[in-house]
Design a protein around this motif. Structure first.
Motif, mmCIF file in Angstrom:
data_model
loop_
_atom_site.group_PDB
_atom_site.id
_atom_site.type_symbol
_atom_site.label_atom_id
_atom_site.label_comp_id
_atom_site.label_asym_id
_atom_site.label_seq_id
_atom_site.Cartn_x
_atom_site.Cartn_y
_atom_site.Cartn_z
ATOM 1 N N ALA A 210 -44.728 37.633 -59.435
ATOM 2 C CA ALA A 210 -46.167 37.784 -59.181
ATOM 3 C C ALA A 210 -46.418 37.668 -57.674
ATOM 4 N N LYS A 211 -47.421 38.419 -57.206
ATOM 5 C CA LYS A 211 -47.769 38.360 -55.786
ATOM 6 C C LYS A 211 -48.861 37.323 -55.582
ATOM 7 N N ILE A 212 -48.570 36.301 -54.779
ATOM 8 C CA ILE A 212 -49.618 35.342 -54.416
ATOM 9 C C ILE A 212 -50.247 35.800 -53.105
ATOM 10 N N VAL A 213 -51.578 35.861 -53.085
ATOM 11 C CA VAL A 213 -52.319 36.051 -51.841
ATOM 12 C C VAL A 213 -53.023 34.738 -51.556
ATOM 13 N N ALA A 226 -46.237 32.826 -50.863
ATOM 14 C CA ALA A 226 -47.222 33.902 -50.892
ATOM 15 C C ALA A 226 -46.636 35.234 -50.439
ATOM 16 N N TRP A 227 -47.197 36.304 -50.990
ATOM 17 C CA TRP A 227 -46.861 37.671 -50.574
ATOM 18 C C TRP A 227 -47.645 38.025 -49.298
ATOM 19 N N ARG A 228 -48.899 37.650 -49.260
ATOM 20 C CA ARG A 228 -49.712 37.838 -48.055
ATOM 21 C C ARG A 228 -50.539 36.578 -47.818
ATOM 22 N N VAL A 229 -50.723 36.239 -46.559
ATOM 23 C CA VAL A 229 -51.554 35.096 -46.186
ATOM 24 C C VAL A 229 -52.686 35.609 -45.313
ATOM 25 N N LEU A 230 -53.911 35.251 -45.674
ATOM 26 C CA LEU A 230 -55.089 35.665 -44.903
ATOM 27 C C LEU A 230 -55.739 34.417 -44.302
ATOM 28 N N ALA A 243 -65.605 42.877 -46.968
ATOM 29 C CA ALA A 243 -64.671 43.908 -46.488
ATOM 30 C C ALA A 243 -63.734 44.340 -47.617
ATOM 31 N N LEU A 244 -63.256 43.380 -48.405
ATOM 32 C CA LEU A 244 -62.402 43.731 -49.552
ATOM 33 C C LEU A 244 -63.191 44.603 -50.539
ATOM 34 N N LEU A 245 -64.435 44.236 -50.787
ATOM 35 C CA LEU A 245 -65.274 45.022 -51.707
ATOM 36 C C LEU A 245 -65.533 46.415 -51.142
ATOM 37 N N HIS A 246 -65.702 46.501 -49.835
ATOM 38 C CA HIS A 246 -65.925 47.790 -49.178
ATOM 39 C C HIS A 246 -64.765 48.739 -49.486
ATOM 40 N N ARG A 293 -57.213 46.033 -46.208
ATOM 41 C CA ARG A 293 -57.090 47.204 -47.089
ATOM 42 C C ARG A 293 -55.922 47.040 -48.063
ATOM 43 N N GLU A 294 -54.817 46.561 -47.548
ATOM 44 C CA GLU A 294 -53.629 46.400 -48.379
ATOM 45 C C GLU A 294 -53.890 45.399 -49.520
ATOM 46 N N VAL A 295 -54.533 44.282 -49.181
ATOM 47 C CA VAL A 295 -54.794 43.252 -50.200
ATOM 48 C C VAL A 295 -55.821 43.755 -51.212
#
Ligand code: SF4
Length: 725
Positions: A210-213, A226-230, A243-246, A293-295
């Motif tokens: 599973a990918k953890i963000v 985590a796969w990506r850290v923001l 921005a994610l919703l956009h 965008r990727e997330v």
């Protein structure tokens, strides 16, 4: 080899909302060890708090006799930190004297100033039965709805957004559902510290692919999985979520059929996010547009994606807006109503879900029936056989303001009962909160220690620790779980359920809860004094079950004794319980999710030249909230004995500080001195202080500004300056 024990008693961990099932092993009337049971939330696992955080029960600091403030002892707020010899401040009293004084003065204030002059704080650390009975005492005995508890300080904004959006404030899916998720979006949460066993399920899921963000200003331990850290800028949640919703709206990643059938107001949401492109938001939230965008694409296109969040989301003046954004993410992509999807606000305390369900909140009766809804109000007047206030009461921080209101204010709060809460440590802007508590004409504190709050009390009632009680608690997964009494309270200390009933009697309420069916679960020694130890808990539970309008209809006391844990909604005896909800729409009026657009509201107090850094407060693995229990648990105290401020190495160098040295941290409201710890996961320009330490109470610094919907204070953001001490 294994220690010989006199008995082993099953219960539930008294700390976090994960709800790990445990067994206490008792020898010579002391808990000598704790082991994990195979409960549905923990499968035998425990964290360091559950495993080693138990000898607070036997601390020499335990209150063992009722106390009354000496006539010549001023309410000195400095005592909250200095803890002088208690005999100078209080004298010992009998239960009758203490209870008569406590209730007599509450009655007198009510007669003179009206019901709204009284208020009560209950506790998420007590059982459902205690929460239910306490709010009933306030509503029917005090006569106002001024009853609240620490849910106001943790997920009030989450609950406000969830009730508005999906019609239910509880989680949609259990933590264990991460096993079915392709993507796990964790935001504003440090689960390895605050929900450690829940974090193990997340790590296991990551191990299986599973990918953890992780979206959090602080890069915490779970980032390693985590796969990506923001690591977005503190307070920039709405910018990032919009921005994610956009991306989701503009790249055709919406689940259109789901939106058509299951959501209202999508057009307004879609129009609103047009102003929030990742490119425009990148400089504001500090996350590169490509990453956003990727997330967004990964979340939207995952077969199943779950969102889990903590206080990093909720404790802002825009906390409700943050959660509206999370609801929109899940709804627009159809990531809700199936295993491995949904919305999970990780509940902090072991019973914050249950205490809220039981009605320990000022605007709602049990099961979220609004006090100003005519039908609900009439139902409860009939059920409790008395007239009730139909105006929502004041919330935690509002009650502190009302305590300091001018004499002419008809709603000035003058008398309070505080059961198991420690607002003199946990409220924002402690100088203000402590003065408010000290200004009360009459403060009754019911607790197991002389907490910082109890130092300001007129009457202190010695209560029971969790291992000394039988009762139910409801965890973050909506599991109602039964804990059994393992020990007898020390000295004259008594069960909270008994204390509430004694106060009620003296306030003229003719309650009678009898000791019945539960006594058969007692072992021989306890059954000799079962009438003293149980206080009708089964009967109180059953009354609460009926007051809950069906939600736990199928969870009888007998079933809990048999099964130990049942998940609600559970509508009938043959309903196995429903861990995943919203499979078939949501419980709003029309069954559809109500989408609510949100715009950026900045934090209330931004850094400036005088106070250039941002303070983030929170918890740490070894200590629990205000530290009353864990700092008196020898192993936990040995692991983390002193208050610390964490900051990035760049800031240490810039400010001339050394790890291990001492820093002075000041805000417009107070200052503390504490040891410096280097943590490069802390965002540069920000510092992190846990709020468990009375000698450097983080909440002396925090800002009491409130989210307008959930009335939650902005614990996660205020302006401070830091210098070598
Ligand atoms: Fe207790 Fe939470 Fe740790 Fe489980 S994860 S042992 S419930 S503190």
């Amino acid at each position: 080899g294994p220690q010989k024990v006199d008995r082993s008693v099953d219960s539930v961990c008294p700390f976090c909302g994960v709800g790990c099932q445990i067994t206490y092993h008792v020898r010579d009337e002391q808990i000598v060890s704790v082991s994990g049971r195979n409960g549905p939330a923990n499968a035998g696992r425990l964290c360091v708090k559950g495993r080693f955080g138990f000898d607070y029960v036997a601390s020499p600091d335990r209150l063992t006799v009722p106390l009354i403030r000496r006539a010549d002892a001023p309410k000195d707020v400095a005592h909250c930190e200095t803890h002088p010899d208690w005999r100078r401040v209080f004298r010992e009293a009998t239960w009758d004297e203490a209870l008569d004084l406590a209730a007599g003065r509450l009655n007198a204030l009510k007669a003179r100033h009206g019901p709204k002059s009284l208020a009560g704080f209950g506790s998420a650390k007590g059982s459902n039965e205690e929460a239910y009975l306490f709010q009933k005492l306030v509503r029917t005995g005090f006569g106002s709805n001024n009853v609240d508890h620490c849910t106001r300080l943790c997920h009030a904004s989450s609950v406000a957004a969830l009730l508005e959006g999906v019609g239910s404030g509880a989680v949609s899916n259990p933590v264990s559902d991460v096993a079915h998720a392709e993507l796990i979006f964790i935001i504003g949460s440090n689960p390895t510290a605050n929900h450690p066993v829940a974090a193990t399920w997340m790590k296991n899921a990551a191990q299986r692919g599973a990918k953890i963000v992780l979206a959090d200003p602080r890069i915490t331990d779970i980032a390693r999985h985590a796969w990506r850290v923001l690591p977005f800028k503190p307070g920039a949640d709405v910018a990032m979520l919009n921005a994610l919703l956009h991306v989701i709206v503009n790249e055709g990643l919406c689940d259109e059929a789901f939106i058509r059938d299951r959501a209202d107001n999508f057009a307004a949401l879609a129009a609103n996010v047009q102003g929030y492109s990742p490119e425009a938001m990148a400089p504001i939230c500090g996350i590169a547009a490509d990453t956003l965008r990727e997330v967004a694409r990964a979340y939207a296109t995952a077969r199943s994606a779950i969102i889990l969040w903590g206080m990093g989301v909720s404790q802002h003046v825009h906390g409700t807006d943050n959660v509206r954004g999370l609801i929109a993410l899940a709804t627009c992509t159809g990531q809700i109503g199936r295993p491995g999807t949904g919305l999970h606000p990780l509940r902090g305390q072991n019973n914050v879900q249950g205490a809220s369900d039981a009605g320990l909140i000022p605007m709602m009766f049990p099961n979220y029936q609004r006090v100003d809804n005519g039908a609900a109000h009439a139902w409860f007047e009939d059920f409790w056989g008395t007239t009730l206030d139909d105006e929502p009461g004041y919330t935690v921080v509002e009650i502190m303001h009302k305590a300091l209101a001018p004499e002419s204010d008809p709603h000035k709060v003058r008398g309070m009962v505080i059961m198991g809460e420690n607002p003199a440590m946990s409220d924002p802007d402690l100088n203000h909160a402590r003065h408010a508590l000290a200004s009360l004409r009459h403060l009754v504190v019911q607790d197991i220690f002389l907490t910082e709050t109890a130092w300001l009390a007129d009457v202190v009632l010695p209560a029971s620790a969790w291992p000394e009680k039988t009762g139910t608690v409801s965890n973050t997964d909506r599991m109602v779980q039964l804990g059994q009494q393992a020990l007898t309270p020390p000295g004259e200390a008594r069960a909270d359920l008994w204390i509430i009933q004694q106060l009620a009697q003296r306030m003229g309420l003719g309650w009678s809860y009898e000791n019945d069916s539960c006594s058969r679960t007692l072992d021989k020694r306890q059954s000799q004094n079962s009438s003293e130890t149980y206080h009708g808990v089964a009967q109180v539970y059953d009354e609460m079950r009926r007051a809950m309008h069906g939600a736990i209809a199928g969870i009888t006391w007998e079933r809990l004794q048999r099964e130990g844990s049942v998940t609600y909604p559970c509508l009938s005896a043959d309903d196995p319980g429903q861990p995943v909800v919203f499979t078939d729409g949501v419980p709003t009026k029309n069954g559809k999710v109500q989408l609510v657009p949100a715009d950026i509201i900045p934090p209330d107090e931004l850094p400036d030249a005088d106070y250039p850094m941002v303070l983030i407060t929170g918890r740490q693995l070894e200590h629990w909230h205000t530290g009353a229990m864990t700092r008196r648990a020898s192993v936990l105290d040995a692991l983390e004995p002193a208050p610390t401020v964490s900051m990035h190495g760049h800031d240490l160098a810039r400010l001339g500080l050394q790890a291990g040295g001492t820093a002075r941290v000041q805000s417009r409201r107070g200052e503390v001195e504490l040891m410096v710890r280097r943590d490069d996961g802390t965002p540069p320009g920000s510092i992190f202080i846990p709020f468990a330490y009375r000698e450097a109470a983080a909440n002396l610094l925090t800002n009491a500004a409130l989210d307008p919907f959930g009335k939650i204070p902005e614990f996660k953001y205020c302006a401070v300056r830091v210098a070598p001490a």
